[in-house]
Motif scaffolding. Structure first.
Motif, PDB file in Angstrom:
ATOM      1  N   PHE A 118       0.852  -1.183   0.000  1.00  0.00           N
ATOM      2  CA  PHE A 118       0.000   0.000   0.000  1.00  0.00           C
ATOM      3  C   PHE A 118       0.893   1.240   0.000  1.00  0.00           C
ATOM      4  CE2 PHE A 118      -2.843  -3.028   2.314  1.00  0.00           C
ATOM      5  CZ  PHE A 118      -3.905  -3.017   1.418  1.00  0.00           C
ATOM      6  N   VAL A 119       0.778   2.057  -1.041  1.00  0.00           N
ATOM      7  CA  VAL A 119       1.454   3.348  -1.071  1.00  0.00           C
ATOM      8  C   VAL A 119       0.470   4.370  -0.513  1.00  0.00           C
ATOM      9  CG1 VAL A 119       2.548   5.109  -2.500  1.00  0.00           C
ATOM     10  CG2 VAL A 119       2.841   2.682  -3.050  1.00  0.00           C
ATOM     11  N   ILE A 120       0.853   5.063   0.557  1.00  0.00           N
ATOM     12  CA  ILE A 120      -0.098   5.906   1.291  1.00  0.00           C
ATOM     13  C   ILE A 120       0.355   7.365   1.317  1.00  0.00           C
ATOM     14  CG2 ILE A 120      -0.780   3.957   2.738  1.00  0.00           C
ATOM     15  CD1 ILE A 120       0.842   5.210   5.035  1.00  0.00           C
ATOM     16  N   ASP A 121      -0.630   8.255   1.550  1.00  0.00           N
ATOM     17  CA  ASP A 121      -0.399   9.675   1.847  1.00  0.00           C
ATOM     18  C   ASP A 121       0.191  10.434   0.653  1.00  0.00           C
ATOM     19  OD1 ASP A 121      -1.368   8.962   4.280  1.00  0.00           O
ATOM     20  OD2 ASP A 121       0.536   9.120   5.352  1.00  0.00           O
ATOM     21  N   TYR A 122      -0.694  10.755  -0.281  1.00  0.00           N
ATOM     22  CA  TYR A 122      -0.331  11.464  -1.506  1.00  0.00           C
ATOM     23  C   TYR A 122      -0.464  12.976  -1.324  1.00  0.00           C
ATOM     24  CZ  TYR A 122      -0.283   7.164  -4.324  1.00  0.00           C
ATOM     25  OH  TYR A 122       0.027   5.939  -4.862  1.00  0.00           O
ATOM     26  N   PRO A 123       0.159  13.776  -2.210  1.00  0.00           N
ATOM     27  CA  PRO A 123      -0.054  15.228  -2.166  1.00  0.00           C
ATOM     28  C   PRO A 123      -1.538  15.556  -2.336  1.00  0.00           C
ATOM     29  CG  PRO A 123       1.802  14.701  -3.575  1.00  0.00           C
ATOM     30  CD  PRO A 123       1.140  13.395  -3.245  1.00  0.00           C
ATOM     31  N   ALA A 124      -2.056  16.422  -1.476  1.00  0.00           N
ATOM     32  CA  ALA A 124      -3.487  16.725  -1.481  1.00  0.00           C
ATOM     33  C   ALA A 124      -3.939  17.363  -2.787  1.00  0.00           C
ATOM     34  CB  ALA A 124      -3.826  17.642  -0.306  1.00  0.00           C
ATOM     35  N   SER A 125      -3.054  18.120  -3.432  1.00  0.00           N
ATOM     36  CA  SER A 125      -3.461  18.866  -4.628  1.00  0.00           C
ATOM     37  C   SER A 125      -3.883  17.960  -5.776  1.00  0.00           C
ATOM     38  CB  SER A 125      -2.321  19.771  -5.097  1.00  0.00           C
ATOM     39  OG  SER A 125      -1.190  18.987  -5.425  1.00  0.00           O
ATOM     40  N   ILE A 126      -3.364  16.725  -5.827  1.00  0.00           N
ATOM     41  CA  ILE A 126      -3.730  15.817  -6.925  1.00  0.00           C
ATOM     42  C   ILE A 126      -4.843  14.847  -6.516  1.00  0.00           C
ATOM     43  CG2 ILE A 126      -1.458  15.979  -8.017  1.00  0.00           C
ATOM     44  CD1 ILE A 126      -0.811  13.193  -6.848  1.00  0.00           C
ATOM     45  N   CYS A 127      -5.454  15.087  -5.344  1.00  0.00           N
ATOM     46  CA  CYS A 127      -6.506  14.200  -4.828  1.00  0.00           C
ATOM     47  C   CYS A 127      -7.732  15.027  -4.426  1.00  0.00           C
ATOM     48  CB  CYS A 127      -6.003  13.399  -3.637  1.00  0.00           C
ATOM     49  SG  CYS A 127      -4.449  12.535  -3.888  1.00  0.00           S
ATOM     50  N   PRO A 128      -8.472  15.582  -5.386  1.00  0.00           N
ATOM     51  CA  PRO A 128      -9.534  16.539  -5.056  1.00  0.00           C
ATOM     52  C   PRO A 128     -10.784  15.936  -4.415  1.00  0.00           C
ATOM     53  CG  PRO A 128      -9.467  16.138  -7.414  1.00  0.00           C
ATOM     54  CD  PRO A 128      -8.262  15.463  -6.841  1.00  0.00           C
ATOM     55  N   LEU A 129     -10.882  14.620  -4.349  1.00  0.00           N
ATOM     56  CA  LEU A 129     -12.049  13.999  -3.719  1.00  0.00           C
ATOM     57  C   LEU A 129     -11.702  13.400  -2.353  1.00  0.00           C
ATOM     58  CD1 LEU A 129     -13.428  12.254  -6.914  1.00  0.00           C
ATOM     59  CD2 LEU A 129     -14.581  14.081  -5.689  1.00  0.00           C
ATOM     60  N   THR A 130     -10.532  13.757  -1.844  1.00  0.00           N
ATOM     61  CA  THR A 130      -9.975  13.077  -0.678  1.00  0.00           C
ATOM     62  C   THR A 130      -9.840  14.008   0.523  1.00  0.00           C
ATOM     63  OG1 THR A 130      -8.680  11.790  -2.261  1.00  0.00           O
ATOM     64  CG2 THR A 130      -8.097  11.562   0.039  1.00  0.00           C
ATOM     65  N   LYS A 131     -10.121  13.472   1.705  1.00  0.00           N
ATOM     66  CA  LYS A 131      -9.969  14.241   2.938  1.00  0.00           C
ATOM     67  C   LYS A 131      -8.482  14.409   3.265  1.00  0.00           C
ATOM     68  CE  LYS A 131     -13.151  14.078   6.042  1.00  0.00           C
ATOM     69  NZ  LYS A 131     -14.099  13.706   7.138  1.00  0.00           N
ATOM     70  N   ARG A 132      -8.152  15.596   3.767  1.00  0.00           N
ATOM     71  CA  ARG A 132      -6.774  15.885   4.140  1.00  0.00           C
ATOM     72  C   ARG A 132      -6.468  15.351   5.540  1.00  0.00           C
ATOM     73  NH1 ARG A 132      -7.794  16.894  -0.700  1.00  0.00           N
ATOM     74  NH2 ARG A 132      -7.114  18.826  -1.682  1.00  0.00           N
ATOM     75  N   LYS A 133      -5.173  15.138   5.798  1.00  0.00           N
ATOM     76  CA  LYS A 133      -4.765  14.754   7.149  1.00  0.00           C
ATOM     77  C   LYS A 133      -4.986  15.921   8.106  1.00  0.00           C
ATOM     78  CE  LYS A 133      -1.461  10.997   6.803  1.00  0.00           C
ATOM     79  NZ  LYS A 133      -2.256  10.217   7.724  1.00  0.00           N
ATOM     80  N   GLN A 134      -5.472  15.627   9.286  1.00  0.00           N
ATOM     81  CA  GLN A 134      -5.758  16.689  10.240  1.00  0.00           C
ATOM     82  C   GLN A 134      -4.513  17.463  10.640  1.00  0.00           C
ATOM     83  OE1 GLN A 134      -8.119  14.454  13.267  1.00  0.00           O
ATOM     84  NE2 GLN A 134      -9.664  16.020  12.873  1.00  0.00           N
ATOM     85  N   ASP A 135      -3.378  16.779  10.717  1.00  0.00           N
ATOM     86  CA  ASP A 135      -2.158  17.452  11.151  1.00  0.00           C
ATOM     87  C   ASP A 135      -1.319  17.972   9.992  1.00  0.00           C
ATOM     88  OD1 ASP A 135      -1.388  15.032  10.159  1.00  0.00           O
ATOM     89  OD2 ASP A 135      -0.132  14.451  11.857  1.00  0.00           O
ATOM     90  N   ASP A 136      -1.765  17.718   8.745  1.00  0.00           N
ATOM     91  CA  ASP A 136      -1.019  18.213   7.590  1.00  0.00           C
ATOM     92  C   ASP A 136      -1.971  18.328   6.395  1.00  0.00           C
ATOM     93  OD1 ASP A 136       0.692  18.894   5.568  1.00  0.00           O
ATOM     94  OD2 ASP A 136       2.138  17.279   5.933  1.00  0.00           O
ATOM     95  N   PRO A 137      -2.549  19.511   6.162  1.00  0.00           N
ATOM     96  CA  PRO A 137      -3.529  19.671   5.082  1.00  0.00           C
ATOM     97  C   PRO A 137      -2.945  19.513   3.681  1.00  0.00           C
ATOM     98  CG  PRO A 137      -2.982  21.791   6.061  1.00  0.00           C
ATOM     99  CD  PRO A 137      -2.338  20.751   6.919  1.00  0.00           C
ATOM    100  N   HIS A 138      -1.615  19.424   3.580  1.00  0.00           N
ATOM    101  CA  HIS A 138      -1.006  19.227   2.262  1.00  0.00           C
ATOM    102  C   HIS A 138      -0.973  17.751   1.857  1.00  0.00           C
ATOM    103  CE1 HIS A 138       0.159  23.407   2.186  1.00  0.00           C
ATOM    104  NE2 HIS A 138       0.761  23.280   3.366  1.00  0.00           N
TER     105      HIS A 138
END
Length: 493
Positions: A372-392
């Motif tokens: 499992f490859v996890i935790d992608y850049p938020a900008s390329i995942c527009p349908l995905t919730k951000r991490k609470q401690d890191d919105p990027h």
């Protein structure tokens, strides 16, 4: 329109068809009740050679025939296996013996007879009654056990299933795998639904759609490229565990892992997140492996294997870039330098788009997995919730096995205000078909009603079947893959 003249092989078979009719039999067959699968018949054979066993009724296609003195030997197969038939003139009426003489390779026949093992130990049916169930007018491919014209077989999939060793068994495994996926989800109380294939907005994924036109409404519609947005609307409506397995359509390239029409499953679980989906993904795949195999280690190619036993590795996207690209993903200049080494365009392209292309170029081949490859850049995942401690960073994973992406999952974004903003955000350097910046106002309205926090998951069923059946082309696991018109150059693998 002029009638096509039969070739010499078909002409000979038509003569035999007429002979069948002259004997008073129907060359196209009728209902044939009471027959059992050949595999079941084989289990009823006596242990000792020469000993009479059970009377059986079976049906199948003639695959082989040969003479030995006054005896005639035929091999027939159905979808469970093969068995030898032994015809002796003394066991048949004159009409039945003449009927046997009209048989060709490829004919479908029904048999009543007695099970017996020959002196060599071969399980056989000594025929007492013969029924023609369908006369084949087509000549089997030459040396059918080693047919090499892949394009011919894909265009005439019936021949492939009949005459290419292992193809029928592989495609039946596909059905077993699909049934296993559904059973795993049934066991976890998921509801299966059906949603529209024709969409007003090509949303839920980054892909180029097929377009069509509805005459009565006079509107453009799109063949669906994903199942996501309708399933989330059902979750808003109260279906807390929901999934759909069905065809999706993307007007894009054809290669070893892509077909424009393919089977996908998308699954949504209220009050879960992407970690919930990792557990579910592992359960779905390992259950499927157990359905078709006695071991969790499956062959891949001629020398490699894939070990599906868990728990599977989890690796962070940015860590993998550091490891395999040899640069700091937070340093755009360093990433751009690696990108240029791989011929990746960087000018006027968003840094995270460049970063993702670097990931694909440098990391994916190393992901033999399952991982499992996890935790992608938020900008390329527009349908995905951000991490609470890191919105990027977005709470997303992709599952890779042997460098192939098999599944994609999110902690689903349920903030309608942010979702509306992201639907309008077009990243620089990203083409329209690669972007998810497509406003779906009906989906936003549903989100405003309130969607529970949830995990969502998509699995490519064809790729799953590829991995579990040691198939290296998606065309090998789809009954009818899309092919170029005859006469055009063959498509690349």
């Amino acid at each position: 329109m002029s009638k096509v003249k039969p070739n010499r092989f078909e002409a000979e078979r038509i003569k035999k068809l007429e002979k069948i009719q002259s004997l008073g039999f129907d060359p196209w067959g009728q209902r044939f009740d009471g027959h059992i699968p050949i595999a079941d018949a084989r289990t009823q054979a006596p242990e000792a050679s020469g000993e009479d066993g059970e009377e059986v009724r079976i049906a199948g296609r003639i695959m082989l025939r040969r003479k030995a003195g006054k005896l005639r030997f035929y091999d027939i197969k159905d979808w469970t296996g093969k068995i030898q038939l032994l015809f002796s003139r003394g066991d048949l009426t004159e009409a039945q013996w003449e009927l046997m003489g009209t048989l060709d390779l490829g004919d479908l026949i029904g048999i009543d007879g007695c099970l017996r093992r020959t002196e060599t130990g071969e399980i056989s049916v000594f025929v007492k009654g013969l029924t023609v169930l369908c006369k084949s007018l087509a000549q089997p491919p030459e040396k059918h056990h080693s047919v090499k014209d892949v394009e011919l077989l894909l265009r005439q999939r019936s021949l492939d299933l009949i005459y290419t060793e292992g193809v029928l068994e592989k495609m039946l495994k596909r059905s077993q795998i699909i049934d296993s996926v559904r059973q795993t989800l049934r066991n976890q109380k998921f509801a299966e639904v059906e949603t529209p294939v024709l969409h007003a907005v090509a949303g839920g994924a980054a892909a180029r759609p097929f377009t069509t036109h509805h005459n009565t409404l006079d509107i453009e519609l799109y063949m669906r490229i994903a199942l996501e947005l309708h399933l989330k609307r059902l979750m808003v409506g109260g279906i807390e565990r929901v999934y759909e397995m069905g065809r999706v359509f993307r007007n894009e390239g054809i290669d070893a892992t892509h077909n424009p029409e393919f089977t996908m499953i998308e699954i949504y679980q209220a009050y879960g997140n992407y970690e919930t989906m990792m557990d579910l993904t592992e359960a779905i795949v390992t259950d499927a492996v157990k359905t078709i195999s006695e071991t969790m280690e499956l062959p891949w190619g001629e020398e490699e294997t894939i070990d599906f036993s868990g728990p599977w590795e989890r690796k962070k996207y940015l860590d993998l870039i550091r490891e395999h690209a040899g640069c700091d993903p937070a340093d755009p200049a360093a990433v751009a330098a690696v990108a240029k080494q791989h011929g990746i365009e960087t000018e006027n392209v968003h840094p995270d788009v460049v970063l993702n292309e670097v990931f694909e170029a440098t990391c994916e081949e190393h992901l033999t997995g399952p991982v499992f490859v996890i935790d992608y850049p938020a900008s390329i995942c527009p349908l995905t919730k951000r991490k609470q401690d890191d919105p990027h960073i977005a709470e997303r994973f992709e599952l890779f096995v042997k460098g192939m992406e098999l599944a994609n999952a999110y902690t689903e974004l349920n903030d309608p205000l942010l979702q509306e903003e992201l639907f309008q955000t077009q990243l620089s350097g990203l083409s329209e078909e690669d972007s998810m910046a497509k406003m779906d106002t009906d989906f936003i309205k549903a989100l405003k009603v309130g969607m529970p926090p949830a995990g969502g998951l998509g699995i490519g069923i064809d790729r799953l079947v590829m991995l579990l059946t040691n198939s290296h082309s998606i065309r090998d696991v789809i009954f009818f893959p899309l092919l170029r018109p005859e006469g055009q150059p063959s498509q690349p693998e």
